[in-house]
Write an enzyme that holds these catalytic residues in place. Structure first.
Site, PDB file in Angstrom:
ATOM      1  N   GLY A 245      11.005   9.585 -31.133  1.00 21.23           N
ATOM      2  CA  GLY A 245      12.402   9.806 -31.467  1.00 21.23           C
ATOM      3  C   GLY A 245      13.313   9.292 -30.369  1.00 21.23           C
ATOM      4  O   GLY A 245      12.928   8.439 -29.567  1.00 21.23           O
ATOM      5  N   CYS A 246      14.523   9.820 -30.306  1.00 18.72           N
ATOM      6  CA  CYS A 246      15.493   9.391 -29.304  1.00 18.72           C
ATOM      7  C   CYS A 246      14.916   9.529 -27.907  1.00 18.72           C
ATOM      8  O   CYS A 246      14.416  10.595 -27.531  1.00 18.72           O
ATOM      9  CB  CYS A 246      16.760  10.227 -29.440  1.00 18.72           C
ATOM     10  SG  CYS A 246      17.965   9.927 -28.139  1.00 18.72           S
ATOM     11  N   PHE A 247      15.002   8.478 -27.112  1.00 15.29           N
ATOM     12  CA  PHE A 247      14.378   8.513 -25.792  1.00 15.29           C
ATOM     13  C   PHE A 247      15.102   9.408 -24.797  1.00 15.29           C
ATOM     14  O   PHE A 247      14.539   9.759 -23.764  1.00 15.29           O
ATOM     15  CB  PHE A 247      14.173   7.122 -25.203  1.00 15.29           C
ATOM     16  CG  PHE A 247      15.324   6.145 -25.285  1.00 15.29           C
ATOM     17  CD1 PHE A 247      16.646   6.553 -25.278  1.00 15.29           C
ATOM     18  CD2 PHE A 247      15.059   4.784 -25.353  1.00 15.29           C
ATOM     19  CE1 PHE A 247      17.689   5.640 -25.341  1.00 15.29           C
ATOM     20  CE2 PHE A 247      16.103   3.850 -25.413  1.00 15.29           C
ATOM     21  CZ  PHE A 247      17.420   4.282 -25.402  1.00 15.29           C
TER      22      PHE A 247
END
Length: 226
Positions: A47-49
């Site tokens: 997902g979002c880093f």
């Protein structure tokens, strides 16, 4: 990550429950103790880093954690391009760690338990698309074996309501890891009151502290401190 409009305030009492975590057994198969070098690396996407980076920056034994892109070509390793979902890249984190302090298997335990939901392939929280996929970019046969065996262990134990769908992908040229733009680095630490961070990422760090306290460090190791 999805766009959010800041409306003021910090993390609400309900937002701490937004990011669920699952208490997992340690890997039955891992790197042998006391035989490793002083530095090794892992590349994980979930997902979002922003949140994945923050979790590992708060992990004991981690020396550095850099947000970036993996799975595509260098020419398309730019935030303005990967959002199309057609570059092959996933938002990923390159982790440098001391294997005498934390093993590769322990990093995977954190990854599967608190960093993201491994039963969702191309979605995490409000973000969807192949760039948010669950993927382990293994760098050698041993990393691949540890990951394969741990996934099989977790599926056999039925610790999740659905099967683990995390992809295992070799990290080899030209599909290398490429660091993200500077403004993405240490984002969760620099922007703790940003609504997306407060709702989806700060709870991940809290879950790490609660569920794996022996692996938690209060002061994060930051890219900008290098």
């Amino acid at each position: 990550m999805a766009a959010w409009v800041y409306v003021g305030g910090g993390m609400s009492s309900s937002s701490a429950a937004t990011e669920a975590a699952v208490r997992l057994p340690a890997p039955a198969f891992d790197a042998p103790a006391g035989t490793q070098a002083t530095r090794e690396t892992a590349v994980l996407a979930g997902g979002c880093f922003w949140g994945v980076q923050a979790v590992f920056q708060h992990t004991q034994g981690v020396l550095n954690a850099v947000s970036g892109y993996a799975g595509g070509d260098k020419a398309t390793a730019h935030y303005s391009m990967i959002g199309s979902g057609r570059t092959g890249h996933a938002e990923a984190v390159h982790i440098t760690y001391d294997p005498k302090l934390v093993s590769y298997g322990k990093l995977l335990q954190i990854y599967f338990s608190v960093a993201h939901d491994p039963t969702q392939l191309n979605r995490q929280g409000p973000d969807s698309g192949t760039q948010y996929r669950s993927a382990i970019f293994y760098q050698d046969a041993h990393q691949k074996q540890v990951a394969e065996r741990y996934i099989a262990q977790l599926d056999a134990a039925k610790v999740f309501p659905r099967k683990v769908v995390t992809q295992l992908t070799p990290l080899a040229a030209p599909l290398a890891f490429y660091p993200a733009e500077d403004y993405h680095q240490d984002y969760a630490t620099r922007n703790p009151r940003q609504p997306y961070i407060a709702r989806f990422d700060r709870p991940k760090i809290a879950n790490l502290q609660t569920m794996l306290p022996e692996l938690y460090r209060d002061k994060p190791v930051l890219v900008t401190a290098k």
